[in-house]
Enzyme design. Structure first.
Site, PDB file in Angstrom:
ATOM      1  CG  LEU A  31      -2.085  -0.973   1.107  1.00  0.00           C
ATOM      2  CD1 LEU A  31      -2.941  -0.916   2.357  1.00  0.00           C
ATOM      3  CD2 LEU A  31      -2.932  -0.660  -0.119  1.00  0.00           C
TER       4      LEU A  31
ATOM      5  CG  HIS B 109      -3.777  -9.880  15.765  1.00  0.00           C
ATOM      6  ND1 HIS B 109      -4.938 -10.472  16.194  1.00  0.00           N
ATOM      7  CD2 HIS B 109      -4.145  -8.845  14.985  1.00  0.00           C
ATOM      8  CE1 HIS B 109      -5.967  -9.807  15.679  1.00  0.00           C
ATOM      9  NE2 HIS B 109      -5.510  -8.821  14.942  1.00  0.00           N
TER      10      HIS B 109
ATOM     11  CB  SER C  21     -10.185  -9.986  10.749  1.00  0.00           C
ATOM     12  OG  SER C  21     -10.451  -8.636  11.029  1.00  0.00           O
TER      13      SER C  21
ATOM     14  NE  ARG D  71      -4.980  -5.551  16.211  1.00  0.00           N
ATOM     15  CZ  ARG D  71      -4.761  -5.377  14.925  1.00  0.00           C
ATOM     16  NH1 ARG D  71      -3.535  -5.223  14.472  1.00  0.00           N
ATOM     17  NH2 ARG D  71      -5.762  -5.344  14.086  1.00  0.00           N
TER      18      ARG D  71
ATOM     19  CG  HIS E 145      -0.737  -8.956  13.187  1.00  0.00           C
ATOM     20  ND1 HIS E 145      -1.114  -9.639  12.064  1.00  0.00           N
ATOM     21  CD2 HIS E 145      -1.406  -7.781  13.162  1.00  0.00           C
ATOM     22  CE1 HIS E 145      -1.990  -8.897  11.384  1.00  0.00           C
ATOM     23  NE2 HIS E 145      -2.172  -7.778  12.035  1.00  0.00           N
TER      24      HIS E 145
ATOM     25  CD  GLU F 112       4.284  -4.101   9.215  1.00  0.00           C
ATOM     26  OE1 GLU F 112       3.434  -4.356   8.346  1.00  0.00           O
ATOM     27  OE2 GLU F 112       4.661  -4.937  10.055  1.00  0.00           O
TER      28      GLU F 112
HETATM   29  C1  LIG Z   1      -2.843 -11.152   8.004  1.00  0.00           C
HETATM   30  C2  LIG Z   1      -2.749  -9.674   8.190  1.00  0.00           C
HETATM   31  C3  LIG Z   1      -3.916  -8.917   8.272  1.00  0.00           C
HETATM   32  C4  LIG Z   1      -3.844  -7.541   8.445  1.00  0.00           C
HETATM   33  N1  LIG Z   1      -5.009  -6.827   8.522  1.00  0.00           N
HETATM   34  C5  LIG Z   1      -4.953  -5.494   8.661  1.00  0.00           C
HETATM   35  C6  LIG Z   1      -6.148  -4.720   8.707  1.00  0.00           C
HETATM   36  O1  LIG Z   1      -7.257  -5.239   8.634  1.00  0.00           O
HETATM   37  N2  LIG Z   1      -6.045  -3.376   8.830  1.00  0.00           N
HETATM   38  C7  LIG Z   1      -4.827  -2.761   8.894  1.00  0.00           C
HETATM   39  O2  LIG Z   1      -4.791  -1.547   8.972  1.00  0.00           O
HETATM   40  N3  LIG Z   1      -3.684  -3.472   8.840  1.00  0.00           N
HETATM   41  C8  LIG Z   1      -3.713  -4.813   8.729  1.00  0.00           C
HETATM   42  N4  LIG Z   1      -2.539  -5.526   8.680  1.00  0.00           N
HETATM   43  C9  LIG Z   1      -1.251  -4.811   8.632  1.00  0.00           C
HETATM   44  C10 LIG Z   1      -1.015  -4.274   7.230  1.00  0.00           C
HETATM   45  O3  LIG Z   1      -1.488  -5.195   6.285  1.00  0.00           O
HETATM   46  C11 LIG Z   1       0.444  -4.010   6.920  1.00  0.00           C
HETATM   47  O4  LIG Z   1       1.053  -3.350   7.964  1.00  0.00           O
HETATM   48  C12 LIG Z   1       0.568  -3.134   5.687  1.00  0.00           C
HETATM   49  O5  LIG Z   1      -0.168  -3.683   4.634  1.00  0.00           O
HETATM   50  C13 LIG Z   1       2.006  -2.941   5.269  1.00  0.00           C
HETATM   51  O6  LIG Z   1       2.039  -2.255   4.046  1.00  0.00           O
HETATM   52  P1  LIG Z   1       3.399  -1.769   3.426  1.00  0.00           P
HETATM   53  O7  LIG Z   1       3.068  -1.123   2.149  1.00  0.00           O
HETATM   54  O8  LIG Z   1       4.136  -0.975   4.431  1.00  0.00           O
HETATM   55  O9  LIG Z   1       4.258  -3.100   3.182  1.00  0.00           O
HETATM   56  P2  LIG Z   1       3.966  -4.464   2.393  1.00  0.00           P
HETATM   57  O10 LIG Z   1       2.582  -4.557   1.913  1.00  0.00           O
HETATM   58  O11 LIG Z   1       4.494  -5.550   3.259  1.00  0.00           O
HETATM   59  O12 LIG Z   1       4.845  -4.361   1.112  1.00  0.00           O
HETATM   60  C14 LIG Z   1       6.220  -4.526   1.117  1.00  0.00           C
HETATM   61  C15 LIG Z   1       6.716  -4.409  -0.288  1.00  0.00           C
HETATM   62  O13 LIG Z   1       8.128  -4.332  -0.270  1.00  0.00           O
HETATM   63  C16 LIG Z   1       8.679  -5.224  -1.178  1.00  0.00           C
HETATM   64  N5  LIG Z   1      10.012  -5.561  -0.679  1.00  0.00           N
HETATM   65  C17 LIG Z   1      10.384  -5.898   0.575  1.00  0.00           C
HETATM   66  N6  LIG Z   1      11.711  -6.053   0.651  1.00  0.00           N
HETATM   67  C18 LIG Z   1      12.185  -5.803  -0.578  1.00  0.00           C
HETATM   68  C19 LIG Z   1      13.476  -5.785  -1.137  1.00  0.00           C
HETATM   69  N7  LIG Z   1      14.565  -6.029  -0.418  1.00  0.00           N
HETATM   70  N8  LIG Z   1      13.603  -5.500  -2.452  1.00  0.00           N
HETATM   71  C20 LIG Z   1      12.508  -5.225  -3.218  1.00  0.00           C
HETATM   72  N9  LIG Z   1      11.284  -5.197  -2.732  1.00  0.00           N
HETATM   73  C21 LIG Z   1      11.122  -5.486  -1.426  1.00  0.00           C
HETATM   74  C22 LIG Z   1       7.695  -6.335  -1.306  1.00  0.00           C
HETATM   75  O14 LIG Z   1       7.863  -6.966  -2.547  1.00  0.00           O
HETATM   76  C23 LIG Z   1       6.390  -5.568  -1.209  1.00  0.00           C
HETATM   77  O15 LIG Z   1       6.053  -5.071  -2.468  1.00  0.00           O
HETATM   78  C24 LIG Z   1      -2.596  -6.903   8.525  1.00  0.00           C
HETATM   79  C25 LIG Z   1      -1.440  -7.663   8.444  1.00  0.00           C
HETATM   80  C26 LIG Z   1      -1.510  -9.042   8.323  1.00  0.00           C
HETATM   81  C27 LIG Z   1      -0.246  -9.840   8.357  1.00  0.00           C
END
Ligand SMILES: Cc1cc2nc3c(=O)[nH]c(=O)nc-3n(C[C@H](O)[C@H](O)[C@H](O)COP(=O)(O)OP(=O)(O)OC[C@H]3O[C@@H](n4cnc5c(N)ncnc54)[C@H](O)[C@@H]3O)c2cc1C
Ligand code: SF4
Ligand code: FES
Lengths: 658, 256
Positions: free
Chosen positions: A42, A265, A283, A329, A422, A446
């Site tokens: 995201l 979680h 969830s 949590r 989590h 994150e």
């Molecule tokens: C099962 C589950 C359910 C969840 N439900 C919720 C919810 O209902 N509501 C909520 O707010 N949050 C929820 N969360 C938390 C939330 O989903 C995450 O914190 C959030 O989506 C993280 O988004 P991000 O864009 O920071 O990272 P991510 O979506 O983890 O994306 C990381 C990106 O980095 C890339 N990447 C990583 N390392 C490298 C590298 N070395 N080289 C190239 N690319 C790399 C990956 O390919 C990916 O594209 C949930 C988490 C889990 C595990």
């Protein structure tokens, strides 16, 4: 300590003042500026799309085969926003306040207030993109409630909210790819940040199909690479989630903040055996409709449905009458652990509690549906049937997932759940502009430490990822790039790229040449076990000291006895994993050091030595009201910097959900 | 749930890379618990192979929760294996019994070339999305999220179509390797919403043209795709796509 660059002035005006005064880059110059975005979850997808739209030249990277598969896709329950569509007293201030309090007063006020402000724009943006949020019969957006709040502000799409939000951002990203503003590199892993004259100017990435190393220049680099929960081996994170990108930055000088703040979680499917590769979340939104309980007698072997109402202990409702099943949590997880440790756990391992839907299925949904359909005095069977239909619509996929994994039908018997790792609140230290202490290097989502303090509230990670990517970075990056317009793209033959690539290549060779006996997986499992037992839900000084020694020992074993099959210049998932686990070993050590240093309990960090007589977390604001920012000085050697937290708006109190 | 232990024979497709020819290899795995997931069984096999100094089997996976769409194995002649509405990562070993032989292959389609073993290249799907699978709005819209009410029934239908995970099982199941179910799911998701209205024509024409260009076959409506789709995407979306396509084609002709 580096300046957090929080603007001065009243809290509610900081962001608009900032936007009104930050430097801008004109459209002609934007086309000359290149930005590298690592990660397309995201945070990364929304940033890459928005920066592409603005006219910057963007390169985006992810290790999956498509940007649509980032771990964000798995988020289930929902996304918060202070829309107050329910007219239940919500406001930007309340969302800000809940987040600060939920984070146990360890987050920066200015960042959190901005997050609450832009939350409303996120919903508008996503709706415009075609994100199919749940709606009411009148056609308007629906909301549900999540933990740590007393209003309904969570927007959702059944149990697939992350998927729908990510698909929205992914489509915006692909649109920019089609327009030529973004170039996408999937199945690529970033393995190094390249610094030129102290500024981040590019990365070294490895093509995971053929193993070749590539050099990429950018006027600035954004790390949106997600969390590091997999340091525990078992977590709810996707298998590929890792710390490597941010860890490489840390090794190049970026501060790592609050590494020990991890979120456990409360509602996950319990571990069944040694073969287990990951844990599955149920969830938090389910707590809204389910009641958590254990039997009142120890070692009760009766089936859940055979235990009469009076012999059930709804321990969250008992201990926390004001919030009940919706406590945050960290509180819910510790309460579950407390009951299981005391011998009241259920299931074959006794490491589980019940999450029961029957009550609301019948009372809340069944009765409402019956009255909607004009059925008078419905019998039990009708209530259950009607209730089930509603639950199916709200959470259908989650119930099916539970049944596939456990072989039990959660409409009939209560779910068995237990806490699991989590989310990681810690991450790269960033200032108000989301820039790390390395100029030109940013971190979003994150991957940074920014908004959630010592505990994140449910449905706030999606909000933060999209806030950072859609609404914050497009402004703040201009403030840096405005001074860079005269900088010509640096050719990748530059000595800094040369040296960075050489270092990466040497490390890969070193890993391949260990030629020992143990697999990456087996070593990772052992690391996870140390972390879970000694740096997990409850920590103490003795255990942490032991853990540090054990990890150092394990690290030695890793570097002397690891076996990686295959070759470097081919698709080699074992090699990819080895690099990531090597970084987890170093991170694990720092997490224990951080947990040991923080002689207090706050949020997800529970030090057994610091608790109230009722077993609640005891903060020590006089000594620990700061963000830890660790600087790497050498192997197993870190220096602590402290960012003092000043609360101008909120008065920190002992958190109470009673 | 009673659990049990089983020994199995696996016949798995091994292929070093896109340039070489592949073949089946036979493996024995022992003491597999019925509580394991199918991919955990592969983890066990890979650990065993590494231990024996052999080459492990490459396969795609990430979330292991049935939502990322990464996992892709053709098991005993069926994409994602025997369970209805289930991805490989959610398939559990309860589906098999002691002594079974299981045949595992990659997705097979010209538009999805094999990269290694069970891993294929599905970037064609991304390029189809680039050809119109979006709503053209830039960041920063100021229209309130509740400004346009959307009929719940329509919103629900749109959501059902949007739940496609882009795994490609529909293509793998189709004798013509058609991508119609995938494309129609995206067309339907966006066409059912008022926000998607303005680009309805260009979207469907662009996406279908790209689908043809990528080398996916034509749809002869065998409905094999719906039967294997882990998200149970309905073939009624294909009818919707056809209608959209006809309408778009006609009106584009008229405006020429
Ligand atoms: C099962 C589950 C359910 C969840 N439900 C919720 C919810 O209902 N509501 C909520 O707010 N949050 C929820 N969360 C938390 C939330 O989903 C995450 O914190 C959030 O989506 C993280 O988004 P991000 O864009 O920071 O990272 P991510 O979506 O983890 O994306 C990381 C990106 O980095 C890339 N990447 C990583 N390392 C490298 C590298 N070395 N080289 C190239 N690319 C790399 C990956 O390919 C990916 O594209 C949930 C988490 C889990 C595990
Ligand atoms: S339509 Fe179904 S089978 Fe095809 S890609 Fe989407 S989810 Fe997979
Ligand atoms: S691994 Fe994500 S859907 Fe199977």
């Amino acid at each position: 300590m580096h300046d957090s660059k929080s603007p001065s002035g009243p809290l509610e005006r900081k962001w608009s003042d900032y936007k009104g005064h930050c430097k801008l880059v004109n459209p002609a110059n934007k086309r000359k500026l290149e930005i590298i975005v690592v990660g397309t979850g995201l945070a990364g997808a929304s940033a890459a799309a928005s920066l592409g739209e603005l006219g910057y030249k963007v390169k985006a990277f992810c290790f999956q085969d498509s940007p649509r598969r980032a771990h964000s896709i798995a988020a289930q329950g929902g996304i918060n926003a202070a829309k107050n569509y329910q007219n239940d007293g919500d406001s930007i201030y309340r969302l800000f306040y809940d987040t600060i309090k939920g984070g146990d007063y360890r987050a920066r006020e200015s960042n959190v207030h901005r997050l609450a402000e832009v939350s409303v724009n996120i919903i508008d943006q996503c709706v415009a993109q075609g994100v199919p949020f749940a709606r009411e019969y009148g056609g308007l957006l629906n909301n549900r409630s999540f933990g740590g709040t007393q209003v309904k502000r969570t927007f959702y799409a059944a149990g697939q909210t992350g998927q729908q939000l990510l698909i929205g951002a992914y489509q915006a990203l692909e649109r920019q790819v089609a327009l030529g503003n973004v170039k996408m590199y999937s199945r690529h892993e970033m393995l190094e940040v390249v610094l030129v004259d102290g500024k981040a100017r590019g990365i070294i990435a490895r093509d995971l199909i053929n193993g070749k190393l590539e050099r990429h220049f950018g006027h600035s680099v954004l790390l949106c690479t997600g969390g590091y929960g997999n340091v525990f081996y078992l977590s709810t994170n996707a298998m590929g989630c890792n710390v490597s990108a941010t860890w490489k930055a840390h090794k190049k000088g970026a501060y790592f903040s609050n590494p020990c703040f991890t979120q456990i979680h409360p509602t996950c499917i319990p571990v069944t055996g040694d073969h287990q590769s990951k844990l599955t979340l149920m969830s938090e939104s389910l707590r809204n409709d389910g009641r958590i309980w254990v039997p009142k007698t120890k070692n009760d072997t009766r089936k859940a449905n055979d235990i009469p109402e009076g012999e059930r202990d709804y321990y969250l409702e008992r201990r926390y009458p004001a919030f009940g099943n919706l406590v945050p949590r960290d509180v819910a997880s510790r309460a579950a652990k407390e009951r299981c440790d005391a011998g009241f756990g259920v299931g074959s391992t006794k490491q589980a509690v019940y999450l029961d839907f029957k009550f609301n299925l019948i009372n809340k949904y069944g009765k409402t549906e019956a009255s909607k359909q004009g059925i008078e005095n419905p019998d039990m069977e009708t209530l259950v049937r009607l209730g089930k239909e509603v639950v199916k619509e709200e959470y259908g996929n989650l119930f099916e997932m539970y049944e596939k994994i456990t072989g039990e039908n959660p409409y009939e018997v209560p779910m068995r759940i237990y806490p699991a790792v989590h989310y990681t609140m810690g991450g790269l230290w960033v200032d108000y502009e989301l820039m790390t202490n390395i100029p030109g290097l940013y971190s979003l989502g994150e991957a940074n430490f920014s908004d959630h303090g010592a505990n994140r509230l449910g449905a706030s990670a999606l909000m933060q990822g999209l806030a950072d990517g859609y609404f914050v970075i497009p402004y703040t990056i201009g403030n840096f790039l405005a001074n860079e317009i005269a900088v010509k793209p640096i050719p990748v033959s530059h000595e800094a790229f040369e040296a960075a690539e050489k270092a990466v290549s040497e490390r890969i060779n070193k890993l391949m040449n260990i030629k020992g006996k143990q697999s990456v997986e087996s070593l990772h499992k052992r690391l996870g076990k140390i972390m879970w037992e000694k740096c997990g839900m409850a920590r103490n000084a003795k255990g942490l000291e032991e853990a540090i020694k054990e990890i150092q020992q394990l690290k030695k074993e890793f570097w002397s006895d690891l076996r990686i099959p295959g070759e470097i210049n081919e698709m080699n998932p074992e090699l990819d994993k080895a690099g990531r686990v090597a970084d987890f070993m170093e991170l694990g050590e720092l997490m224990c050091i951080d947990a040991l240093q923080r002689n207090e309990s706050c949020g997800g960090h529970f030090r057994e030595e610091y608790q109230t007589p009722e077993g609640e977390a005891m903060r020590r604001d006089d000594e620990f009201m700061y963000v830890s920012a660790w600087e790497l000085k050498g192997e197993s050697n870190w220096e602590l910097h402290k960012e003092e937290l000043k609360y101008e708006e909120v008065k920190p109190t002992q958190r109470s959900y009673k | 749930m009673e659990h049990y232990i089983m020994n199995l024979t696996l016949k798995v497709w091994k292929q070093k890379n896109a340039a070489t020819k592949g073949s089946f290899e036979t493996y024995q795995v022992k003491e597999i618990s019925s509580e394991m997931s199918f991919l955990e069984m592969f983890d066990v096999l890979n650990e065993q192979l590494i231990h024996e100094g052999k080459d492990p089997i490459a396969f795609d996976h990430d979330c292991r929760e049935g939502i990322c769409g990464m996992c892709s194995m053709y098991i005993n002649g069926r994409p994602h294996g025997p369970w209805q509405g289930t991805t490989v990562c959610q398939l559990h070993m309860r589906a098999f019994k002691d002594g079974d032989t299981i045949v595992v292959e990659p997705w097979r389609a010209n538009a999805f070339p094999v990269i290694k073993d069970l891993v294929v290249d599905r970037t064609a799907f991304d390029r189809i999305i680039q050809a119109g699978g979006f709503i053209s709005v830039n960041t920063g819209v100021s229209l309130d999220g509740n400004a346009i009410p959307i009929e719940k029934a329509k919103a629900d239908l749109s959501f059902a179509a949007a739940s496609c995970i882009g795994c490609g099982a529909c293509v793998a199941s189709c004798k013509n390797s058609s991508a119609m179910l995938f494309v129609s799911a995206k067309v339907a998701h966006l066409a059912l919403l008022p926000q998607g209205e303005l680009e309805r024509k260009t979207r469907v024409l662009g996406m279908v043209a790209q689908m043809d260009k990528e080398g996916f076959g034509s749809c002869t409506f065998t409905e094999a795709c719906e039967a294997v789709c882990p998200k149970e995407i309905s073939v009624t979306n294909i009818s919707r796509l056809n209608a959209e396509y006809m309408k778009a084609g006609l009106s584009v002709d008229n405006s020429d």
